[in-house]
Design a protein around this motif. Sequence first.
Motif, PDB file in Angstrom:
ATOM      1  N   ILE A   1       0.815  -1.211   0.000  1.00 50.39           N
ATOM      2  CA  ILE A   1       0.000   0.000   0.000  1.00 50.39           C
ATOM      3  C   ILE A   1       0.851   1.264   0.000  1.00 50.39           C
ATOM      4  O   ILE A   1       0.456   2.303  -0.535  1.00 50.39           O
ATOM      5  N   THR A   2       2.054   1.205   0.562  1.00 54.33           N
ATOM      6  CA  THR A   2       2.919   2.386   0.608  1.00 54.33           C
ATOM      7  C   THR A   2       3.395   2.771  -0.785  1.00 54.33           C
ATOM      8  O   THR A   2       3.441   3.956  -1.138  1.00 54.33           O
ATOM      9  N   LEU A   3       3.753   1.764  -1.602  1.00 56.66           N
ATOM     10  CA  LEU A   3       4.166   2.052  -2.973  1.00 56.66           C
ATOM     11  C   LEU A   3       2.974   2.435  -3.843  1.00 56.66           C
ATOM     12  O   LEU A   3       3.075   3.307  -4.704  1.00 56.66           O
ATOM     13  N   ALA A   4       1.858   1.780  -3.607  1.00 54.07           N
ATOM     14  CA  ALA A   4       0.685   2.015  -4.448  1.00 54.07           C
ATOM     15  C   ALA A   4       0.062   3.379  -4.190  1.00 54.07           C
ATOM     16  O   ALA A   4      -0.297   4.098  -5.130  1.00 54.07           O
TER      17      ALA A   4
ATOM     18  N   ASP B   1     -11.019  16.434  -1.801  1.00 52.53           N
ATOM     19  CA  ASP B   1     -10.369  17.741  -1.638  1.00 52.53           C
ATOM     20  C   ASP B   1      -8.908  17.587  -1.224  1.00 52.53           C
ATOM     21  O   ASP B   1      -8.028  18.306  -1.714  1.00 52.53           O
ATOM     22  N   MET B   2      -8.636  16.643  -0.329  1.00 50.30           N
ATOM     23  CA  MET B   2      -7.270  16.439   0.132  1.00 50.30           C
ATOM     24  C   MET B   2      -6.363  15.986  -1.012  1.00 50.30           C
ATOM     25  O   MET B   2      -5.258  16.513  -1.205  1.00 50.30           O
ATOM     26  N   CYS B   3      -6.819  15.009  -1.802  1.00 48.84           N
ATOM     27  CA  CYS B   3      -5.983  14.485  -2.891  1.00 48.84           C
ATOM     28  C   CYS B   3      -5.851  15.494  -4.027  1.00 48.84           C
ATOM     29  O   CYS B   3      -4.810  15.555  -4.695  1.00 48.84           O
ATOM     30  N   THR B   4      -6.881  16.288  -4.243  1.00 45.33           N
ATOM     31  CA  THR B   4      -6.792  17.343  -5.254  1.00 45.33           C
ATOM     32  C   THR B   4      -5.743  18.368  -4.848  1.00 45.33           C
ATOM     33  O   THR B   4      -4.943  18.827  -5.671  1.00 45.33           O
ATOM     34  N   GLU B   5      -5.730  18.714  -3.573  1.00 49.02           N
ATOM     35  CA  GLU B   5      -4.743  19.671  -3.065  1.00 49.02           C
ATOM     36  C   GLU B   5      -3.325  19.115  -3.196  1.00 49.02           C
ATOM     37  O   GLU B   5      -2.369  19.864  -3.446  1.00 49.02           O
ATOM     38  N   LYS B   6      -3.179  17.788  -3.068  1.00 48.66           N
ATOM     39  CA  LYS B   6      -1.864  17.148  -3.214  1.00 48.66           C
ATOM     40  C   LYS B   6      -1.492  16.939  -4.684  1.00 48.66           C
ATOM     41  O   LYS B   6      -0.418  16.434  -4.990  1.00 48.66           O
ATOM     42  N   GLU B   7      -2.401  17.310  -5.597  1.00 49.87           N
ATOM     43  CA  GLU B   7      -2.205  17.178  -7.043  1.00 49.87           C
ATOM     44  C   GLU B   7      -1.986  15.730  -7.459  1.00 49.87           C
ATOM     45  O   GLU B   7      -1.099  15.399  -8.250  1.00 49.87           O
ATOM     46  N   LEU B   8      -2.847  14.850  -6.914  1.00 44.68           N
ATOM     47  CA  LEU B   8      -2.831  13.437  -7.264  1.00 44.68           C
ATOM     48  C   LEU B   8      -4.197  13.056  -7.828  1.00 44.68           C
ATOM     49  O   LEU B   8      -5.231  13.592  -7.411  1.00 44.68           O
ATOM     50  N   SER B   9      -4.209  12.119  -8.769  1.00 44.58           N
ATOM     51  CA  SER B   9      -5.434  11.856  -9.529  1.00 44.58           C
ATOM     52  C   SER B   9      -6.368  10.843  -8.880  1.00 44.58           C
ATOM     53  O   SER B   9      -7.520  10.727  -9.300  1.00 44.58           O
ATOM     54  N   LEU B  10      -5.913  10.086  -7.886  1.00 48.75           N
ATOM     55  CA  LEU B  10      -6.774   9.111  -7.221  1.00 48.75           C
ATOM     56  C   LEU B  10      -7.030   9.509  -5.777  1.00 48.75           C
ATOM     57  O   LEU B  10      -6.091   9.820  -5.032  1.00 48.75           O
ATOM     58  N   ALA B  11      -8.305   9.502  -5.388  1.00 49.26           N
ATOM     59  CA  ALA B  11      -8.706   9.690  -3.995  1.00 49.26           C
ATOM     60  C   ALA B  11      -9.310   8.371  -3.532  1.00 49.26           C
ATOM     61  O   ALA B  11     -10.303   7.905  -4.098  1.00 49.26           O
TER      62      ALA B  11
ATOM     63  N   LEU C   1     -10.783   5.973  -0.406  1.00 46.14           N
ATOM     64  CA  LEU C   1     -11.366   5.977   0.931  1.00 46.14           C
ATOM     65  C   LEU C   1     -11.292   4.581   1.528  1.00 46.14           C
ATOM     66  O   LEU C   1     -11.753   3.608   0.913  1.00 46.14           O
ATOM     67  N   ALA C   2     -10.712   4.492   2.729  1.00 46.04           N
ATOM     68  CA  ALA C   2     -10.587   3.221   3.445  1.00 46.04           C
ATOM     69  C   ALA C   2     -11.028   3.442   4.882  1.00 46.04           C
ATOM     70  O   ALA C   2     -10.207   3.634   5.782  1.00 46.04           O
ATOM     71  N   GLY C   3     -12.324   3.463   5.106  1.00 43.65           N
ATOM     72  CA  GLY C   3     -12.844   3.749   6.444  1.00 43.65           C
ATOM     73  C   GLY C   3     -12.642   5.209   6.792  1.00 43.65           C
ATOM     74  O   GLY C   3     -13.126   6.103   6.102  1.00 43.65           O
ATOM     75  N   ASP C   4     -11.880   5.466   7.861  1.00 47.80           N
ATOM     76  CA  ASP C   4     -11.596   6.856   8.244  1.00 47.80           C
ATOM     77  C   ASP C   4     -10.256   7.330   7.692  1.00 47.80           C
ATOM     78  O   ASP C   4      -9.764   8.391   8.057  1.00 47.80           O
ATOM     79  N   ARG C   5      -9.652   6.549   6.796  1.00 52.47           N
ATOM     80  CA  ARG C   5      -8.362   6.909   6.206  1.00 52.47           C
ATOM     81  C   ARG C   5      -8.543   7.285   4.741  1.00 52.47           C
ATOM     82  O   ARG C   5      -9.262   6.614   3.996  1.00 52.47           O
ATOM     83  N   CYS C   6      -7.865   8.361   4.329  1.00 52.98           N
ATOM     84  CA  CYS C   6      -7.867   8.811   2.934  1.00 52.98           C
ATOM     85  C   CYS C   6      -6.472   8.620   2.361  1.00 52.98           C
ATOM     86  O   CYS C   6      -5.481   9.050   2.962  1.00 52.98           O
ATOM     87  N   LEU C   7      -6.392   7.967   1.192  1.00 55.81           N
ATOM     88  CA  LEU C   7      -5.111   7.729   0.534  1.00 55.81           C
ATOM     89  C   LEU C   7      -5.138   8.343  -0.860  1.00 55.81           C
ATOM     90  O   LEU C   7      -6.186   8.387  -1.510  1.00 55.81           O
ATOM     91  N   CYS C   8      -3.977   8.790  -1.334  1.00 53.27           N
ATOM     92  CA  CYS C   8      -3.898   9.457  -2.637  1.00 53.27           C
ATOM     93  C   CYS C   8      -2.746   8.873  -3.452  1.00 53.27           C
ATOM     94  O   CYS C   8      -1.731   8.432  -2.897  1.00 53.27           O
ATOM     95  N   GLY C   9      -2.897   8.901  -4.772  1.00 50.86           N
ATOM     96  CA  GLY C   9      -1.829   8.429  -5.641  1.00 50.86           C
ATOM     97  C   GLY C   9      -2.233   8.491  -7.097  1.00 50.86           C
ATOM     98  O   GLY C   9      -3.207   9.161  -7.471  1.00 50.86           O
ATOM     99  N   PHE C  10      -1.465   7.784  -7.940  1.00 52.07           N
ATOM    100  CA  PHE C  10      -1.765   7.618  -9.357  1.00 52.07           C
ATOM    101  C   PHE C  10      -1.981   6.133  -9.631  1.00 52.07           C
ATOM    102  O   PHE C  10      -1.490   5.282  -8.880  1.00 52.07           O
ATOM    103  N   PRO C  11      -2.681   5.776 -10.705  1.00 53.52           N
ATOM    104  CA  PRO C  11      -2.742   4.364 -11.089  1.00 53.52           C
ATOM    105  C   PRO C  11      -1.347   3.862 -11.466  1.00 53.52           C
ATOM    106  O   PRO C  11      -0.640   4.504 -12.243  1.00 53.52           O
ATOM    107  N   THR C  12      -0.948   2.747 -10.902  1.00 56.81           N
ATOM    108  CA  THR C  12       0.358   2.138 -11.185  1.00 56.81           C
ATOM    109  C   THR C  12       0.167   0.629 -11.272  1.00 56.81           C
ATOM    110  O   THR C  12      -0.907   0.113 -10.929  1.00 56.81           O
ATOM    111  N   PRO C  13       1.190  -0.114 -11.691  1.00 53.37           N
ATOM    112  CA  PRO C  13       1.067  -1.578 -11.681  1.00 53.37           C
ATOM    113  C   PRO C  13       0.747  -2.135 -10.296  1.00 53.37           C
ATOM    114  O   PRO C  13       0.178  -3.222 -10.183  1.00 53.37           O
TER     115      PRO C  13
END
Length: 553
Positions: free
Chosen positions: A229-232, A249-259, A261-273
Amino acid sequence: MAPPSAVSSMARPLLKIQRYFRRKPVRFFSFILLYLTAGSLVFLHSGFVGDSSTGENGGRDPLVASGIGNRVASSEGRGVGMMGRVVKDTRRPTPRRYGPPWMKGAGGKDWEGRGYIGCYIDDTAKRALRGVSFFDYKKMTVFRCQDNCAERGYLYSGLEFGAECYCGHKIQAPNTSESECIMQCKGDKGNLCGGANRLSIYRLELSQESARHYGSAIFKGCFHRPDNITLALPISAVIQNMSVEKCVDMCTEKELSLAVLAGDRCLCGFPTPHFSLHEMEDEDMCLHRCHGEEFESCGNDEYFVVYQTQVQDNRCMDRRFLPTRSKQLIALASFPGAGNTWARHLIELATGFYTGSYYFDGSLYNKGFKGERDHWRSGRTICIKTHESGKKEIEAFDASIVMIRNPYKALMAEFNRKYGGHIGFASQAHWRGKEWPEFVKNYAPWWASHTLDWLRYGRNVHVVHFEELKRDLFSKLKDMVLFLGLEVAENRLLCVEGQKDGKFKRSGLRKLDYDPYTPEMRTSIDELVMTVDASLKKRNMAGVPKEYRPTPR
């Protein structure tokens, strides 16, 4: 016989009237006044005289609309009072065709059912569904409302007052008695379309290609937690009272294309392998309500809800001409309307090189197809668009990607392009006039002969079906890149998936409400489909997709 003096006295008034009307301005305005007076009398007569019965097959509509204002529901279930509107509730509720009431979940909140889910209270100051809305006081139907909301990517559609359609991602109002949603649809008397300040709400079954939006974000689906999950998804944070809006809003501010949602946790990134979004799970696995919004789903530690933000993924946006001139000319050949421009868009993003054209289209050049101005033999572009057929034209190319599309869709797309531009639409006058039958007569045989010629005269032909490219873009586009002689950059292909439509897709919102193909047209086109299918199989290729083939009559 009357004396001359009497005749003279009788003629004088007539003579005065005759002279009066000879004066043109006065005569003109007098006729206008008489016309308006007569029209007013006819209007008043039609508005207040008539049969007031409410029988099923005759009589006046019990809904009398003299204005559109705020509607206030009465406390009694039988009658509804409104500003400028009167409802006379003497009808029996008509049975619904769309979904039984028992599909409604507890408290009116449906997380599992599809179709009709119940009657809900609506308030003009605080709508139950807060997306787009539109009205049609003559032709509104359940299907039309559902189709328009689904086209825009909404999860729910609601009908009110027999003629009003509302869309939304969540229902923000309580449900109420079914007896309060008893107004017939204006365009289909066999179905019910809500009531006064009451919505008949449906949950939509969206196709995979239909994007569901939350504001500017696009719902991508439910996915299992990635192994690393750290790499993804390198950015993460715990958010109090989590909601979709807060994570997006958080992921948009970080300029990442994926938002994500995992319960109360929000993760951001790009599609990768590591997290490609290719293995979607059942949405029921993610139906865990957000702490900050009870009508939203926020996933959990094992199953993530994913949205695509409005941040552009720039990993596939750079494009250039080939560094050295190619000695091989590769055609991107298709019948008009088969998705050639869209395929060029995908190829340019996937390879990073411009595509060329056998023609020159200034509008496409202005939209970013810089290879449009190069001569098609320049050797600076990765492939060349062409609609040509015939032995001489085809043999000018060393290899070809041949795009084939369902002829029923391709013909309509090309007709729209011909009369409405690359992403425009033909008018109803064109569809219903002589242009459409003449177009089908001339273009349908060309659809078949174009493919047959390329299969016969083409060297090293790679066939791509438009529908299969839409269904499985990653693998089909990967095959196209390999055919062009280039290495595949997986991150680049994943980037393309996130912006596959570009600027070259019609909205799909202006759909015909009838089948433009006559039985004679269909018989002729079906025969052409089977001819192309046989030719493909003769060359040990897969035949046409099953949706092309005629259905047994």
